[in-house]
Design a protein around this motif. Structure first.
Motif, PDB file in Angstrom:
ATOM      1  N   THR A 272       0.778  -1.112   0.051  1.00 37.48           N
ATOM      2  CA  THR A 272       0.042   0.257   0.047  1.00 37.48           C
ATOM      3  C   THR A 272       0.887   1.254   0.031  1.00 37.48           C
TER       4      THR A 272
ATOM      5  N   LEU B 211      -1.063   7.191   3.932  1.00 33.75           N
ATOM      6  CA  LEU B 211      -2.346   7.151   3.314  1.00 33.75           C
ATOM      7  C   LEU B 211      -3.171   8.418   3.262  1.00 33.75           C
ATOM      8  N   LEU B 212      -2.752   9.129   4.365  1.00 33.96           N
ATOM      9  CA  LEU B 212      -3.275  10.447   4.617  1.00 33.96           C
ATOM     10  C   LEU B 212      -2.967  11.614   3.818  1.00 33.96           C
TER      11      LEU B 212
ATOM     12  N   PRO C 229      -2.739   9.428  -0.777  1.00 35.53           N
ATOM     13  CA  PRO C 229      -3.563   7.990  -1.042  1.00 35.53           C
ATOM     14  C   PRO C 229      -3.177   7.051  -1.830  1.00 35.53           C
ATOM     15  N   GLN C 230      -2.633   7.436  -3.117  1.00 37.72           N
ATOM     16  CA  GLN C 230      -2.236   6.516  -4.247  1.00 37.72           C
ATOM     17  C   GLN C 230      -0.828   5.574  -3.913  1.00 37.72           C
ATOM     18  N   GLY C 231      -0.169   6.100  -2.816  1.00 37.21           N
ATOM     19  CA  GLY C 231       1.093   5.243  -2.550  1.00 37.21           C
ATOM     20  C   GLY C 231       2.067   6.079  -3.085  1.00 37.21           C
TER      21      GLY C 231
END
Lengths: 309, 327, 440
Positions: C380, C425-426, C429-431
């Motif tokens: 992730t 992720l905050l 979010p797309q890594g």
């Protein structure tokens, strides 16, 4: 300015919508949306680059263009479903650039989707009721106590059934929306959008995947919206339909607005033909996707019909 | 020989056991998340743990009364839901799954570590927090009941309290999902963009759902620790998976499914575990040791989850048409 | 060492192995049936309160270590059990002294605490909870002389090693996710399977390790293939959605994990050379096993990169990850690509499991599950579905987990990595290497 549609036969078109020569970004007499300098890129690809665009109030405006022209992206941007890299726009004189989708909808600008989003595992009636605005029973605290909202719920239900009857879906009201046919779902989605009493209805390909038997009824409903004083903006590939009901046409290609005008003028515009063919100039015609080919064929047919008339 | 009467009566006891009630309530919370809203919460064990520890720590460390201790557990679960929800509810569904499972593990590791031993009791957990709850017991001392269900006053008190909470939660859930609020929530499960396009603040509704189901989880955690001690190893990821099994068994988008699912799950599991254990003792299953017999239940739960999802996704009580899976 | 006592019985295990193969069970492994040794307990039934603890050296339990617990006129002695645990019942709450008898520790090992003159004596207060834990920091006798700089370098190397082996697992998980959309929770069991097979062939059946590892890898690849052929492909055919499939993988993970436990029992067993201190290279606490592990990881990862970037089938894999429908339309055999990805994922996960067994050290039934969340975190972090993102994510997670132990207690080291996951992720979010997706 807006005028009622003929019950059958050719609908009466609204005219005199623009100020000056029809050209990309031309000023409108009474615009409902005014957009400036909107750009949106995905990776290195520019999907939308619109310098200035006005959508006339009380009329039916069609947004056309070849696949990948950025129509749906522009739709997503205007409705708050996507964020632009740059750009500002107003709706009814209020700046709404960058505000979230649900707030855009609350201001009276409601949209449908290219791939119909009927809520399959809700009944048709529940789908409709969901569309109504300002429901007090939608607050968690009041939801527990039916006496706060049961009266409003009854009114909403009456209005929903009225609309369903108009869209000939009343017999299906207790069925799951998933059991409807593709065309019925389009109708349901449009009816649901009307539950929120919008001033601008944005339809993304309302005719895609609709059984021809339902096409006429859908067209009538769209014309009906205008009669009731709503503004309609729709994306469509079906050129017959565009000619038939649109008062104004905006043509996009490669993210830009390349032409504007009333349907007949626009379709004779070389820039439009170029937009549909342009990106494929150097390629083998066999590679053209069938949607584009059909569109070109329809354009030619329509013009032939007009000549005969 | 195998004492069938004992096996059956042990299984029958599970029908009203506090553990069954706790799992039913946790599964009901998960039904709100997953079945009705389409939120993939894989951290229900974390919510339960916060409820349990919130209650126990408030009682032991701060010496608060029962109601304040329970409130502490509930508030802890609300804060947890906010921490989880704020970053992830805007993202795709699978992000919530990964974040919730990770967050539940973080919580478990924090309660297990020796660093906070004076407060959490680390790996040994906590006990001795039941005094206040016992003091509220209106039942006079004695043994009551009939058939397999004979318990002392504390055991009955725990059962009555636990199942009353389940009943209240079920009523609240039923009411909510008959209301316009429930309609919005189910709409979000079907397609959140469509609901957004109708002017509903989807993010806010998802957060409400996450909190509500999480609070149910926290209350379940409190029921769970009334008949036993709080031990961190009870709250591993497999606890969440057990609750998923119960939810899927009963039907994910139903109010009574999770409750009946929990009863069926525990009755069957008790009967089956008892049977295998006895069968091993009397030599019917020579290839199994007693320890292995204990592991069989996990294997069966795993296989049951797979089979239900593949062959009967709506659960036992779910409506075939309303099988509640996010696409 | 403690695990020596629970070495499996080769012949018994061998016979059972044949039977299971015939039965065609998923797990096809069986080593020994040994119940986890119970902690040594004294007087727990007699008293309401207790003090307990764990004596271990670098995650390895130490048995038969004598502890004396004194306080309030009460005195009790206890020896740690096979699992290193001990527990005593005490009559009342209060202050107690726990003394570890260093003479009962193995040679060259001591209780370490630079800030304490008598580190083998601990003062314990049994408070509200009614129980308390007394653990001792045990290490090699000379370890407390390591300078901070050396410690940091050592942690970095450890982190790299861990990150690299995590990357092997993460890339497989990521490729499967990319090509099929499945978040496969049962990936952990592929990792465990590699370790268990090496244990089966290298220890139980006594094959040399250079032969056992390739056999384990081939079987792991085979298990990957079976995974797809027997379960996931039929489910794709049935049109089962991605989320139901993910839940199926959870059920599979649970079932297979406990099938593993049924066969190997609950305790940890060592692969040849895993705890051999003579293999140390004498620098930064590294052993030759560590060096070999990193070398193998790097070579294999380079191989995977070559496969994805240069070979036809690798390019096809990336095409399927990008857009399966388009890939299928352009004549790529999507099913074949997915099959190859599963075989690769199985082999990579198996290798990761073997290296993980040397890193921890030890093989156990849930070893893969222990790093499953970190693997997901790596995938992730890097960006769901991007193979190179998984590599970057895994290195970050590995380094972070190891280096953070300099600051936070080592029993919380995974907390840091998982917190980082949530924080990333905050912000993104797309890594790290992921692309933003177009909506609609």
């Amino acid at each position: 300015m807006s005028s009622s549609a003929g019950a059958q036969g050719a609908p009466i078109k609204s005219t005199g919508l623009h100020i000056g020569e029809p050209a990309p970004g031309v000023k409108k007499v009474d615009p409902i949306i005014v957009a400036d300098n909107i750009t949106r890129t995905f990776g290195g690809l520019t999907a939308v680059q619109v310098e200035h665009l006005e959508i006339p109030r009380g009329a039916i405006t069609a947004l056309i263009g070849p696949n990948g022209a950025g129509k749906t992206t522009l739709f997503n941007l205007l409705t708050g479903f996507d964020k632009p890299d740059t750009g500002e726009w107003t709706f009814d004189g209020q700046g709404i650039s960058g505000i979230p989708a649900f707030k855009v909808a609350r201001k009276g600008q409601v949209r449908t989707f290219q791939l119909t989003k009927a809520l399959g595992l809700l009944t048709v009636l529940d789908n409709m009721k969901l569309g109504a605005k300002g429901q007090s029973g939608e607050s968690l605290a009041r939801a527990l106590f039916p006496w706060f909202w049961s009266k409003q719920e009854k009114q909403i239900e009456e209005r929903a059934i009225e609309l369903l009857t108009r869209f000939k879906l009343d017999a299906k009201k207790d069925d799951y929306a998933a059991s409807l046919s593709g065309g019925q779902r389009k109708l349901l989605e449009m009816a649901r959008a009307l539950m929120s009493e919008p001033s601008l209805v944005m339809l993304d390909e309302p005719m895609a995947g609709v059984n021809p038997a339902l096409t006429q009824s859908l067209l009538d409903h769209i014309l009906d919206l205008k009669t009731q004083g709503m503004t309609v903006l729709f994306v469509e590939h079906d050129m017959h339909m565009v000619r038939h009901i649109a008062d104004w046409v905006v043509v996009m290609a490669e993210g830009r607005v390349v032409a504007e005008g009333d349907p007949h003028e626009v379709m004779a515009n070389p820039a439009v033909i170029d937009a549909y063919l342009g990106s494929h100039h150097d390629e083998d015609l066999g590679n053209l996707d069938t949607g584009v080919m059909n569109a070109i064929k329809e354009l030619a047919d329509d013009d032939a019909d007009d000549d005969k008339r | 020989m195998i004492d069938w009467i004992l096996l059956l009566s042990n299984a029958a006891q599970e029908i009203i056991s506090p553990t069954t009630a706790a799992y039913a309530l946790a599964a009901l919370g998960l039904a709100i998340h997953f079945g009705f809203t389409g939120l993939l919460n894989f951290g229900q064990a974390g919510f339960m743990m916060l409820g349990a520890y919130g209650f126990a720590i408030a009682t032991l460390t701060f010496e608060w009364p029962v109601w304040a201790a329970m409130l502490t557990g509930v508030v802890a679960s609300i804060v947890f839901a906010l921490i989880l929800g704020i970053p992830t509810l805007r993202l795709r569904a699978d992000y919530l799954a990964i974040v919730t499972i990770a967050a539940a593990e973080i919580v478990r590791l924090l309660f297990t570590t020796n660093t906070f031993e004076p407060v959490t009791g680390s790996a040994n957990g906590l006990q001795g927090y039941k005094g206040g709850f016992e003091a509220l017991n209106p039942i006079p001392p004695g043994t009551y009941g009939f058939g397999p269900w004979v318990y002392n006053e504390y055991d009955w008190w725990v059962r009555i309290f636990g199942w009353s909470l389940v009943a209240i939660a079920a009523f609240v859930t039923w009411r909510l999902f008959k209301s316009p609020w429930g309609r919005v929530i189910k709409g979000i499960r079907e397609d959140e963009d469509a609901v957004r396009a109708l002017g509903k603040n989807v993010y806010f509704y998802k957060m409400q759902s996450l909190i509500l189901g999480g609070v149910f989880g926290a209350l379940a955690g409190m029921i769970f620790i009334l008949p036993r001690a709080v031990v961190p190893s009870n709250y591993q990821t497999s606890l969440t998976f057990f609750i998923y099994a119960i939810l899927l068994l009963g039907g994910a988008a139903t109010v009574f499914g999770p409750i009946i699912g929990s009863v069926i799950f525990w009755v069957l599991l008790s009967f089956f575990s008892g049977f295998v254990a006895r069968a091993v003792e009397v030599g019917w299953l020579p290839f199994l040791s007693n320890v292995q017999a204990g592991q069989l239940r996990f294997i069966l739960v795993g296989i049951a989850i797979m089979l239900i999802v593949i062959y009967r996704p709506q659960g036992i009580f779910g409506n075939k048409k309303e099988l509640a899976f996010v696409k | 060492m403690a695990h020596a006592a629970s070495r499996p019985h080769p012949r018994r295990a061998h016979r059972r192995f044949a039977a299971v193969l015939l039965a065609g069970l998923v797990g096809l492994l069986t080593l020994s049936v040994s119940a986890p040794a119970a902690a040594n307990e004294v007087g727990l039934d007699d008293y309401d309160f207790k003090i307990s603890g764990l004596v271990e050296l670098a995650d390895e339990p130490l048995a038969d270590v004598l502890l004396v617990i004194e306080g309030g006129g009460f005195r009790v002695e206890v020896e740690s059990g096979e699992d290193g645990r001990w527990a005593v019942g005490i009559p009342e709450k209060g202050d107690y002294t726990v003394t570890l008898d260093e003479n009962t520790l193995p040679e060259g090992i001591a209780v370490i605490d630079p800030e304490d003159e008598t580190p083998n004596v601990r003062e314990i207060t049994v408070g509200q909870s009614g129980s308390a834990v007394a653990n001792f920091f045990i290490g090699q006798g000379e370890r407390n002389t390591t300078s901070l700089f050396d410690q940091i370098v050592e942690r970095i190397f450890n982190g790299l090693n861990f990150g690299l082996l995590l990357a092997l697992a993460a890339i497989g998980l990521s490729l499967v996710f990319g090509t099929t959309g499945l978040s496969n929770f049962a990936h952990a069991e592929l990792v465990t399977f590699g370790g268990l097979m090496t244990l089966l062939f290298g220890v139980v059946l006594g094959l040399p390790i250079w032969l056992a590892i390739p056999i384990a890898l081939i079987l792991s690849a085979g298990l990957g293939y079976v995974n797809d052929a027997a379960l996931w492909k039929p489910l794709r055919r049935r049109g089962v959605g991605l989320i139901p499939m993910m839940i199926v993988s959870i059920g599979l993970s649970l079932a297979v994990r406990y099938i593993f436990q049924m066969f190997v029992g609950g305790d940890t067993q060592q692969l040849p050379g895993a705890t051999d201190t003579t293999l140390s290279i004498g620098l930064f606490g590294l052993s030759w096993t560590d060096v070999a592990s990193m070398g193998i990881s790097v070579l294999v990862l380079l191989g995977v990169a070559y496969f994805l970037l240069r070979t036809r089938i690798g390019k096809a894999t990336r095409a399927v990850s990008d857009n399966p429908a388009l890939a299928a339309a352009s004549g790529i055999d999507v099913d074949r690509v997915i099959r190859i990805v599963w075989v690769m994922a199985g082999a990579l996960a198996g290798l990761s499991g073997i290296l993980w067994a040397y890193f921890r050290p030890g093989v156990s039934w849930d070893m893969g599950f222990q790093i499953l969340l970190l693997t997901f975190a790596a995938v992730t972090l890097g960006g769901l579905g991007t193979a190179f993102g998984a590599l970057v994510g895994a290195l970050i997670v590995g380094l972070f987990v190891e280096i953070s132990t300099l600051v936070i207690p080592s029993d919380m080291k995974y907390v840091g990595a998982l917190v980082i996951l949530i924080l990333v992720l905050l912000v993104r979010p797309q890594g790290i290497l992921g692309r933003k997706e177009r909506i609609g």
